[in-house]
Design a protein around this motif. Structure first.
Motif, PDB file in Angstrom:
ATOM      1  N   UNK A 190      -4.826  -5.178  -0.919  1.00  0.00           N
ATOM      2  CA  UNK A 190      -5.127  -3.756  -0.860  1.00  0.00           C
ATOM      3  C   UNK A 190      -6.289  -3.487   0.086  1.00  0.00           C
ATOM      4  N   UNK A 191      -6.134  -2.509   0.940  1.00  0.00           N
ATOM      5  CA  UNK A 191      -7.212  -2.053   1.813  1.00  0.00           C
ATOM      6  C   UNK A 191      -6.962  -0.591   2.121  1.00  0.00           C
ATOM      7  N   UNK A 192      -7.959   0.070   2.658  1.00  0.00           N
ATOM      8  CA  UNK A 192      -7.751   1.458   3.050  1.00  0.00           C
ATOM      9  C   UNK A 192      -6.918   1.514   4.322  1.00  0.00           C
ATOM     10  N   UNK A 193      -6.320   2.658   4.579  1.00  0.00           N
ATOM     11  CA  UNK A 193      -5.567   2.835   5.813  1.00  0.00           C
ATOM     12  C   UNK A 193      -6.560   2.995   6.969  1.00  0.00           C
ATOM     13  N   UNK A 194      -6.044   2.924   8.177  1.00  0.00           N
ATOM     14  CA  UNK A 194      -6.897   3.110   9.351  1.00  0.00           C
ATOM     15  C   UNK A 194      -7.567   4.474   9.310  1.00  0.00           C
ATOM     16  N   UNK A 195      -8.848   4.506   9.596  1.00  0.00           N
ATOM     17  CA  UNK A 195      -9.614   5.746   9.482  1.00  0.00           C
ATOM     18  C   UNK A 195      -9.094   6.834  10.413  1.00  0.00           C
ATOM     19  N   UNK A 196      -8.485   6.434  11.529  1.00  0.00           N
ATOM     20  CA  UNK A 196      -7.964   7.438  12.460  1.00  0.00           C
ATOM     21  C   UNK A 196      -6.849   8.267  11.839  1.00  0.00           C
ATOM     22  N   UNK A 205     -15.380   4.085   7.804  1.00  0.00           N
ATOM     23  CA  UNK A 205     -14.413   3.452   6.905  1.00  0.00           C
ATOM     24  C   UNK A 205     -14.716   3.782   5.444  1.00  0.00           C
ATOM     25  N   UNK A 206     -15.986   3.927   5.101  1.00  0.00           N
ATOM     26  CA  UNK A 206     -16.359   4.165   3.702  1.00  0.00           C
ATOM     27  C   UNK A 206     -15.868   5.513   3.194  1.00  0.00           C
ATOM     28  N   UNK A 207     -15.520   6.432   4.096  1.00  0.00           N
ATOM     29  CA  UNK A 207     -15.063   7.758   3.684  1.00  0.00           C
ATOM     30  C   UNK A 207     -13.546   7.875   3.644  1.00  0.00           C
ATOM     31  N   UNK A 208     -12.851   6.769   3.771  1.00  0.00           N
ATOM     32  CA  UNK A 208     -11.388   6.755   3.688  1.00  0.00           C
ATOM     33  C   UNK A 208     -10.990   6.417   2.264  1.00  0.00           C
ATOM     34  N   UNK A 209     -10.219   7.308   1.617  1.00  0.00           N
ATOM     35  CA  UNK A 209      -9.800   7.103   0.227  1.00  0.00           C
ATOM     36  C   UNK A 209      -8.332   6.696   0.100  1.00  0.00           C
ATOM     37  N   UNK A 210      -7.528   6.904   1.135  1.00  0.00           N
ATOM     38  CA  UNK A 210      -6.105   6.575   1.076  1.00  0.00           C
ATOM     39  C   UNK A 210      -5.924   5.083   1.354  1.00  0.00           C
ATOM     40  N   UNK A 211      -5.046   4.437   0.562  1.00  0.00           N
ATOM     41  CA  UNK A 211      -4.806   2.997   0.732  1.00  0.00           C
ATOM     42  C   UNK A 211      -3.387   2.671   1.178  1.00  0.00           C
ATOM     43  N   UNK A 212      -2.459   3.615   1.144  1.00  0.00           N
ATOM     44  CA  UNK A 212      -1.113   3.339   1.608  1.00  0.00           C
ATOM     45  C   UNK A 212      -0.124   4.397   1.152  1.00  0.00           C
ATOM     46  N   UNK A 213       1.144   4.222   1.549  1.00  0.00           N
ATOM     47  CA  UNK A 213       2.202   5.146   1.119  1.00  0.00           C
ATOM     48  C   UNK A 213       3.557   4.489   1.314  1.00  0.00           C
ATOM     49  N   UNK A 214       4.551   5.001   0.619  1.00  0.00           N
ATOM     50  CA  UNK A 214       5.938   4.599   0.827  1.00  0.00           C
ATOM     51  C   UNK A 214       6.833   5.779   0.473  1.00  0.00           C
TER      52      UNK A 214
END
Length: 331
Positions: free
Chosen positions: A35-41, A48-57
């Motif tokens: 598990x990791x966060x998605x790319x900040x872009x 990076x610390x302000x990214x809360x989304x980790x993925x989707x399907x």
């Protein structure tokens, strides 16, 4: 003449404990996906610390499962007592989910610009308590209806159901329009006031943090106007979260924070926790024009809650309107 190479002894395999040469390294199987966060872009963040989304399907043509995580401690999205996540973190997570889906599922290029027309959220207070581990979330994002596309733009609305394990933590809804950078520059060039000298932004001593439901002076975005129900919007443009990256207008999340602080300033000495808010954005809030924030209490559906309607204006024109519902607590 004897060359140096002539005096260099030949290399021989190093014997192992058992007197045999070591086996050559062989590539291993791919490491497990963690598990990791998605790319900040993808969520328009610089840190990076302000990214809360980790993925989707995808769950279907119009339904997506998005995963997210909230840290146990956050310098901005936390309640004053530090025991719960700030309800507005749900709004930011829903915003990020919309951006991420646009880029990864709808094919919107990373250099396109986004216009956010609305952002609503409602939270369940009992599911915002901070536990012994970071808070993992699943979000069912459902398009309402299918995105409308032209050759260069995408307009889409989606609803979000946020769960913490099996429990409902929040719901929300947002609408975005995406445009190419060239189109955006043309739109911004025609903004009101173009061709005349820009108005000087208002500066002033910020309100006391306790009056607006905050602990740190740097988080306060309002300053007095001299009237009891209106304030100047005066955020610190160096704020590392509210202004995570450079932009040519005041971000929508800053306006939402201004609405929360205005509701608290109007209700003082009662603190208002913003459990829900419905926000409509009418136009961009410019950096170089004075912004007035006005609040008034309005009837609400919840008898134990306090409902406040907050508006922002520049040049006499509405910038945004927020209807905020909060749980009042005596300070």
């Amino acid at each position: 003449m004897t060359l140096l190479a002539d005096r260099t002894p030949a290399l021989t395999p190093v014997a192992t404990t058992f007197g045999t040469a070591p086996e050559p390294l062989r590539p291993l199987a791919l490491a497990p996906r963690l598990t990791s966060t998605v790319a900040k872009e993808y969520v328009h963040r610089a840190c990076h610390a302000e990214v809360f989304i980790t993925g989707s399907e995808p769950l279907g043509d119009t339904v997506f499962a998005v995963t997210a995580q909230w840290p146990r401690a956050h310098t901005f999205f936390s309640t004053p007592d530090g025991t719960r996540h700030d309800p507005m973190q749900a709004a930011e997570t829903i915003r990020q989910a919309g951006l991420y889906l646009a880029h990864t599922r709808f094919g919107v290029p990373l250099d396109h610009k986004f216009m956010m027309w609305s952002l609503d959220y409602a939270t369940r207070d009992r599911q915002l308590f901070i536990g012994a581990t970071p808070t993992d979330l699943t979000i069912e994002a459902r398009l309402v209806p299918q995105p409308r596309r032209t050759r260069s733009t995408v307009d889409f609305t989606f609803s979000a159901t946020v769960r913490r394990g099996p429990y409902l933590a929040a719901t929300g809804k947002a609408r975005f329009t995406t445009v190419p950078d060239s189109t955006y520059r043309r739109l911004r060039g025609a903004r009101p006031g173009n061709g005349s000298a820009p108005s000087a932004p208002v500066t002033g001593e910020p309100l006391p943090p306790a009056r607006v439901g905050r602990l740190r002076p740097c988080d306060v975005v309002l300053s007095p106007t001299g009237t009891a129900d209106s304030w100047h919007l005066t955020p610190d443009l160096r704020h590392p979260i509210l202004f995570d990256h450079a932009g040519d207008h005041v971000p929508g999340m800053v306006l939402l924070e201004a609405a929360r602080q205005a509701a608290n300033a109007l209700s003082a000495p009662v603190t208002v926790t913003p459990t829900a808010a419905a926000t409509t954005f009418h136009r961009y809030a410019e950096h170089d024009a004075p912004t007035t924030i006005t609040a008034r209490h309005t009837p609400g559906e919840e008898p134990d809650s306090l409902t406040t309607t907050v508006t922002g204006h520049q040049h006499g024109e509405p910038i945004f309107t927020t209807v905020l519902t909060g749980l009042p607590d005596q300070r």
